[in-house]
Design an enzyme around this catalytic site. Structure first.
Site, PDB file in Angstrom:
ATOM      1  N   GLU A 430       0.799  -1.229   0.000  1.00 20.55           N
ATOM      2  CA  GLU A 430       0.000   0.000   0.000  1.00 20.55           C
ATOM      3  C   GLU A 430       0.832   1.280   0.000  1.00 20.55           C
ATOM      4  O   GLU A 430       0.592   2.191   0.792  1.00 20.55           O
ATOM      5  CB  GLU A 430      -0.993  -0.009   1.172  1.00 20.55           C
ATOM      6  CG  GLU A 430      -2.053  -1.090   1.042  1.00 20.55           C
ATOM      7  CD  GLU A 430      -3.206  -0.932   2.024  1.00 20.55           C
ATOM      8  OE1 GLU A 430      -3.136  -0.044   2.900  1.00 20.55           O
ATOM      9  OE2 GLU A 430      -4.172  -1.718   1.920  1.00 20.55           O
ATOM     10  N   LYS A 584     -11.055  -7.814  11.940  1.00 22.51           N
ATOM     11  CA  LYS A 584     -11.341  -8.489  10.672  1.00 22.51           C
ATOM     12  C   LYS A 584     -10.961  -9.966  10.694  1.00 22.51           C
ATOM     13  O   LYS A 584     -11.091 -10.667   9.676  1.00 22.51           O
ATOM     14  CB  LYS A 584     -10.605  -7.794   9.523  1.00 22.51           C
ATOM     15  CG  LYS A 584     -11.103  -6.386   9.213  1.00 22.51           C
ATOM     16  CD  LYS A 584     -10.448  -5.837   7.967  1.00 22.51           C
ATOM     17  CE  LYS A 584     -10.882  -4.410   7.683  1.00 22.51           C
ATOM     18  NZ  LYS A 584     -10.356  -3.452   8.658  1.00 22.51           N
TER      19      LYS A 584
END
Length: 694
Positions: A430, A584
């Protein structure tokens, strides 16, 4: 014979026995000393923060240790990031004189300075790789030595990573070893690697060609003659044995030797189906005595990725069903012990995982050992991490930062070179091209990775368009369609359009996931706000079902990696059921509860028979009619409501059974699903309470 004579004779016999016992003991000890020893130095450390200068301010700790196990995991955003001091007495026996001594640290986050008896040995910059210092000439023999290790986890602009959606735990959070070797040894000084590199030059079903690179180090004042023996073992059977006599000059820090060997009709390392490994034993011999030995795994395999058809292992297509994993656990932060790695591996295998992305940094050597042993295809990566959706930068265009990244890449590749499970070297996650643009630097890292290891491809994890996506051999995207806005349908559109526009690009999905708390339950399906304090479990379940429908139907996607296998600490997070946690995971932070989505993947990825009733934790029901969903790979599933058979169904292609519109009675309702495989019966059940208007 007089009594006195008998006593003298007995004394002489006793002295002879003592002399013989001493000779045998000395010979035994000499044999042990002649060989390499490896001793853990984990217990009995004293720890204090550098600002605690008062006497007696230190406290006893044992390694692995982090000082952030409580504050970071409580959601304290400004958890302690600074310098911690570790001290310990290290006794060195006089019998070690004439040998070489090394201190090997498996990891210290993130800048570490080591001192012995007040003298500085050196510094290591980077929190996730091993490092080593020779202490042969720095210690006092036959005495205690004062060992001081200063560890700094403060923010630095020239040490990767600069940012990250995870905690930067400080401390000596992995093992510390004291190595003892002969003056001539297989070198542990090449970036703390084993000093033995097994290069798989060419592997086929018919033959494996391997080049062994062996690094020797002579700390002696004299030249040394030695014989290198290389043995390839299949269990206790010697498959290959080669010997080479060499001459090593005095005071040679590093001398490289090569030994090639072939194995006809090799047994291959074949993922979870057959993770077979040979053992390669490299030993040094002087006059018939072994003086050093290093053992390494050899898992022979060949593989490639195809832009249209995906990943192939040993010539056969293998759909990589993967997860991502942080080295982190509730209560202990990143200071994991072997049982933590073993527990994580068991849970992954139970779910049917055959690939893992060990994010976002090199993890413990033992974790890679477990991946080798169980056949899980592994993506290992350096901590070159961008900001994602947060502030700050992941790349600063300054020479010291770039050199640190190069060093961390060399460390990772050399230390983990021989792990057969590792099939991809990850270079970034990222990053953004705005401001200091990392494109040229990533190209440099890509070239360096291929120089260090020509046998493995590189990969990056991207979350945007741009030139970064076309540097590494493979590329993957972090996608959260249906969590951070949008819907799962946009994932299908993105993948199809990307594959159409760039048909030669080998693409994967490096992250996809949604948050869920096992305490947040609802009997209606409503998409939540990711940054809110409400993360219902059923939306995570729906998210993964819809995403897997898309991913499972696109063979050109060479791998998929759920983010994340486990909930993990991220102190800046303010969402879900408590601050400081990224929820998550498919399994809770403490590894005690498997969420429903875990069982969805287990039904699809693990062939072992199973049956799981979803939504069991939605115990309070507000609607009279309910859809009952179960995950199963059995032939047929029967639904019972309050002891009565309601319906039977066959699971669909996604291993889902849904009984629609089941009418609940007021009060308690016992929901039960039953299935069979052969004579074995599988059951799961729940109690749902229906209260109109609740």
């Amino acid at each position: 014979m007089s009594a006195g004579e008998r006593l003298d004779n007995d004394n002489n016999m006793s002295l002879k026995k003592i002399a013989l016992w001493s000779a045998l003991l000395f010979a035994s000890f000499g044999s042990i000393v002649a060989q390499r020893t490896d001793r853990l130095v984990n217990d009995g450390w004293q720890f204090r923060f550098s600002h605690q200068v008062q006497k007696n301010s230190a406290q006893r700790v044992d390694l692995p240790h982090t000082w952030n196990a409580q504050d970071a995991l409580s959601g304290k955003m400004d958890y302690t990031r600074g310098i911690g001091n570790y001290t310990r007495r290290l006794f060195v026996d006089r019998r070690s004189e004439g040998r070489r001594l090394f201190l090997r640290f498996e990891g210290a986050n993130s800048i570490c300075n080591v001192f012995i008896n007040g003298k500085h040995l050196g510094e290591h910059r980077g929190g996730y790789g091993a490092f080593i210092f020779e202490i042969t000439d720095a210690v006092k023999y036959g005495a205690d030595n004062e060992l001081l290790v200063r560890v700094n986890n403060a923010e630095q602009l020239d040490v990767m990573p600069l940012v990250g959606d995870f905690n930067f735990y400080g401390g000596l959070y992995r093992d510390v070893h004291l190595l003892s070797t002969d003056r001539l040894c297989i070198s542990p000084l090449d970036y703390a690697s084993p000093g033995v590199y097994l290069v798989q030059r060419k592997v086929t079903d018919e033959k494996a060609e391997v080049r062994t690179r062996i690094l020797l180090s002579n700390g002696d004042e004299q030249d040394r003659q030695t014989m290198i023996r290389l043995e390839v073992m299949d269990g206790e059977k010697v498959v290959v044995c080669k010997e080479k006599n060499i001459h090593v000059k005095a005071r040679t820090p590093q001398s490289e030797q090569e030994i090639d060997f072939d194995i006809p009709s090799p047994r291959l390392w074949n993922g979870t189906q057959d993770p077979f490994m040979y053992r390669v034993v490299v030993s040094l011999w002087n006059d018939g005595t072994e003086i050093d030995r290093v053992e390494q795994p050899l898992g022979l395999r060949y593989y490639h990725t195809d832009a249209d058809k995906g990943f192939f292992l040993n010539g056969k297509h293998l759909s990589l069903h993967g997860v991502c994993r942080h080295q982190e656990h509730s209560g202990v932060g990143n200071a994991l012990r072997p049982e933590h790695h073993e527990e994580d591996t068991r849970l992954m295998l139970e779910m049917g995982v055959n690939a893992v992305r060990l994010a976002h940094y090199p993890q413990a050597m033992y974790m890679y050992d477990l991946m080798d042993r169980h056949g899980i295809v592994t993506w290992a990566e350096i901590p070159f991490v961008g900001p994602g959706g947060y502030a700050d930068k992941g790349f600063v265009d300054q020479s010291s930062f770039k050199e640190n990244g190069r060093e961390q890449l060399r460390e990772m590749i050399r230390q983990h070179f021989n792990h057969p499970s590792i099939c991809f070297w990850g270079l970034f996650n990222e990053l953004k091209e705005w401001g200091d643009n990392p494109v040229e630097y990533v190209k440099e890292l890509n070239r360096l990775a291929h120089q260090e290891d020509a046998t493995r491809p590189t990969v990056g994890a991207s979350n945007q368009g741009g030139d970064l996506n076309f540097i590494t051999d493979n590329i993957a995207w972090n996608r959260y369609d249906g969590w951070y806005g949008s819907t799962p349908a946009t994932l299908a559109a993105f993948l199809d359009e990307t594959h159409r526009a760039y048909p030669q690009t080998k693409i994967a999905v490096s992250e996809y996931g949604a948050g869920a708390s096992i305490y947040h339950q609802q009997d209606t399906l409503v998409q939540t706000v990711p940054g809110s304090w409400w993360h219902p479990e059923n939306w995570q379940t729906y998210y993964h079902i819809e995403n897997w429908k898309i991913l499972g139907q696109r063979p050109f996607v060479w791998g998929t990696f759920v983010w994340n296998m486990f909930d993990f600490g991220a102190a800046h997070r303010t969402e879900g059921d408590r601050p400081g946690i990224n929820d998550k995971g498919l399994v809770t932070h403490d590894r005690k509860v498997r969420k429903d989505a875990f069982f969805f993947y287990k039904a699809n990825w693990n062939a072992e028979p199973m049956l799981h009733l979803a939504g069991k934790r939605v115990t309070e029901r507000t609607r009279e009619q309910a859809d009952v969903m179960a995950f199963s790979n059995l032939d047929k599933v029967t639904l019972l409501l309050n002891g009565k058979v309601i319906a039977r169904q066959k699971p669909d292609a996604l291993k889902i059974v849904t009984f629609k519109g089941i009418k609940l009675a007021k009060g308690e309702n016992r929901i039960e699903v039953i299935g069979k495989r052969g004579k074995t019966e599988f059951r799961d059940s729940a109690i749902w309470r229906f209260a109109p208007g609740f």
